[in-house]
Design a protein around this motif. Structure first.
Motif, short mmCIF file in Angstrom:
data_model
loop_
_atom_site.label_atom_id
_atom_site.label_comp_id
_atom_site.label_asym_id
_atom_site.label_seq_id
_atom_site.Cartn_x
_atom_site.Cartn_y
_atom_site.Cartn_z
N LEU A 116 0.82 -1.20 0.00
CA LEU A 116 0.00 0.00 0.00
C LEU A 116 0.86 1.25 0.00
CD1 LEU A 116 -2.79 -1.04 2.54
CD2 LEU A 116 -2.98 -0.87 0.05
N VAL A 117 1.92 1.25 0.83
CA VAL A 117 2.81 2.42 0.88
C VAL A 117 3.49 2.65 -0.45
CG1 VAL A 117 4.88 3.35 1.96
CG2 VAL A 117 3.15 2.27 3.37
N SER A 118 3.94 1.56 -1.08
CA SER A 118 4.62 1.70 -2.37
C SER A 118 3.66 2.23 -3.43
CB SER A 118 5.21 0.36 -2.79
OG SER A 118 4.19 -0.60 -2.97
N ASN A 119 2.38 1.78 -3.43
CA ASN A 119 1.40 2.27 -4.40
C ASN A 119 1.11 3.76 -4.18
OD1 ASN A 119 1.12 -0.20 -5.66
ND2 ASN A 119 -0.52 -0.87 -4.30
N ILE A 120 1.00 4.18 -2.92
CA ILE A 120 0.76 5.60 -2.63
C ILE A 120 1.93 6.45 -3.10
CG2 ILE A 120 0.48 7.27 -0.75
CD1 ILE A 120 -1.04 5.10 0.78
N LYS A 121 3.15 5.97 -2.83
CA LYS A 121 4.33 6.71 -3.26
C LYS A 121 4.39 6.82 -4.77
CE LYS A 121 8.27 8.73 -2.31
NZ LYS A 121 8.32 10.01 -1.59
N TYR A 122 4.03 5.73 -5.44
CA TYR A 122 4.06 5.75 -6.91
C TYR A 122 3.05 6.76 -7.46
CZ TYR A 122 3.00 4.28 -11.66
OH TYR A 122 2.76 4.28 -12.99
N HIS A 123 1.84 6.76 -6.90
CA HIS A 123 0.82 7.69 -7.40
C HIS A 123 1.22 9.13 -7.10
CE1 HIS A 123 -2.08 4.79 -8.81
NE2 HIS A 123 -2.02 4.11 -7.66
N GLU A 124 1.84 9.40 -5.94
CA GLU A 124 2.30 10.75 -5.65
C GLU A 124 3.33 11.21 -6.67
OE1 GLU A 124 3.70 10.76 -1.69
OE2 GLU A 124 1.71 10.77 -0.77
N GLU A 125 4.31 10.34 -6.96
CA GLU A 125 5.32 10.70 -7.94
C GLU A 125 4.70 10.89 -9.32
OE1 GLU A 125 8.37 11.41 -7.40
OE2 GLU A 125 8.42 10.92 -5.27
N PHE A 126 3.72 10.05 -9.66
CA PHE A 126 3.08 10.17 -10.97
C PHE A 126 2.33 11.49 -11.10
CE2 PHE A 126 -0.67 9.47 -13.66
CZ PHE A 126 -0.04 9.18 -14.86
N GLY A 131 1.93 17.02 -13.24
CA GLY A 131 1.79 18.47 -13.07
C GLY A 131 2.97 19.22 -13.64
N THR A 132 4.17 18.69 -13.47
CA THR A 132 5.36 19.34 -14.03
C THR A 132 5.30 19.36 -15.54
OG1 THR A 132 6.61 18.56 -12.12
CG2 THR A 132 7.87 19.31 -14.02
N SER A 133 4.86 18.26 -16.16
CA SER A 133 4.77 18.19 -17.61
C SER A 133 3.74 19.20 -18.14
CB SER A 133 4.39 16.77 -18.05
OG SER A 133 5.34 15.84 -17.60
N ALA A 134 2.62 19.36 -17.41
CA ALA A 134 1.60 20.32 -17.84
C ALA A 134 2.14 21.74 -17.78
CB ALA A 134 0.35 20.16 -16.98
N ALA A 135 2.89 22.07 -16.71
CA ALA A 135 3.45 23.41 -16.59
C ALA A 135 4.45 23.70 -17.70
CB ALA A 135 4.12 23.56 -15.22
N VAL A 136 5.26 22.72 -18.04
CA VAL A 136 6.22 22.90 -19.12
C VAL A 136 5.51 23.11 -20.44
CG1 VAL A 136 8.07 21.77 -20.43
CG2 VAL A 136 8.04 21.61 -17.94
N GLY A 137 4.43 22.37 -20.68
CA GLY A 137 3.67 22.55 -21.91
C GLY A 137 3.04 23.92 -22.00
N GLU A 138 2.51 24.46 -20.88
CA GLU A 138 1.93 25.80 -20.89
C GLU A 138 2.97 26.85 -21.20
OE1 GLU A 138 0.04 26.33 -17.19
OE2 GLU A 138 -1.61 24.91 -17.61
#
Length: 241
Positions: A116-126, A131-138
């Protein structure tokens, strides 16, 4: 005085006497107590001062001991001290990598929590990377929009023909760099050698071998300067320059 036979109780004369098991026997009377097979000094087995053949030799039996908790504890402790259990586990798990751990409810709970902890960490990183990719695109989209200049009545887009030309600075091309000299070890061939495999190289006596790397005591890896071929070569066919 001649002794008596231990079996037939008759007198035993020296020519037919067998002295064994602290008794005297006729050669014909020296027999197995069970099957009456005639024995000799090479194939008999003595038990309780009586001769037996190999097939009917009495087997010693051990007394069974009750498996009480104390006896079981002592047995387990002795087995661990003699490393018998360790050797059995080693032979059983040899070639299987790490030894398997028994699956208990506590271990299952810890394993589930880790997943469960690993899945939460993965989703946070994703989500963070998304969000970073969207900001770069804008930012890229904003840089691609036409320039605006303030005018009366608000901001009006400037025509492409009225855009100020960007000043260009002439940069002379860089001079071609000379090839860097070989930094590896250099060897000279002392014998001719013809390659036996595809990963080997052929050379002649006197050829220069550059960028030489030692593979093991018998083989090296380098490039023949004359032909440009690169591959393995025998170490006893060259000498250091």
């Amino acid at each position: 005085m001649n002794p008596s036979c231990a079996r037939c109780k008759k007198i035993v004369y020296p020519t037919e006497k067998v002295n064994c098991l602290d008794k005297f026997w006729h050669k014909a009377c020296f027999q197995c107590e069970i099957c009456k097979m005639t024995l000799n000094m090479k194939n008999y087995k003595g038990y309780d001062k009586k001769p037996y053949c190999n097939a009917h030799y009495p087997k010693s039996s051990f007394t069974a001991v009750a498996d009480t908790p104390e006896n079981l504890r002592l047995k387990k402790q002795s087995k661990l001290q003699s490393q018998v259990q360790y050797k059995e586990d080693f032979e059983k798990n040899k070639g299987k990598g790490f030894s398997a751990v028994a699956s208990t409810p506590e271990l299952e709970r810890i394993k589930k929590n880790q997943e469960l902890v690993s899945n939460i960490k993965y989703h946070e990183e994703f989500e963070k990377s998304k969000g970073t990719s969207a900001a770069v695109g804008e930012r890229r989209n904003s840089n691609d929009t036409p320039q605006y200049r303030p005018q009366q009545g608000g901001y009006q887009p400037q025509a492409p023909s009225q855009l100020e030309p960007q000043s260009q600075v002439y940069t002379p091309p860089a001079a071609p760099c000379a090839p860097s000299p070989s930094t590896g070890k250099r060897y000279r061939a002392v014998y001719d050698y013809a390659a036996a495999d595809d990963d080997e190289i052929s050379f002649l006596d006197g050829d220069l071998i550059v960028d030489v790397q030692q593979i093991d005591e018998g083989w090296m890896y380098g490039t023949v300067e004359r032909t440009g071929d690169t591959g393995m070569l025998p170490a006893n066919y060259v000498e250091a320059v």
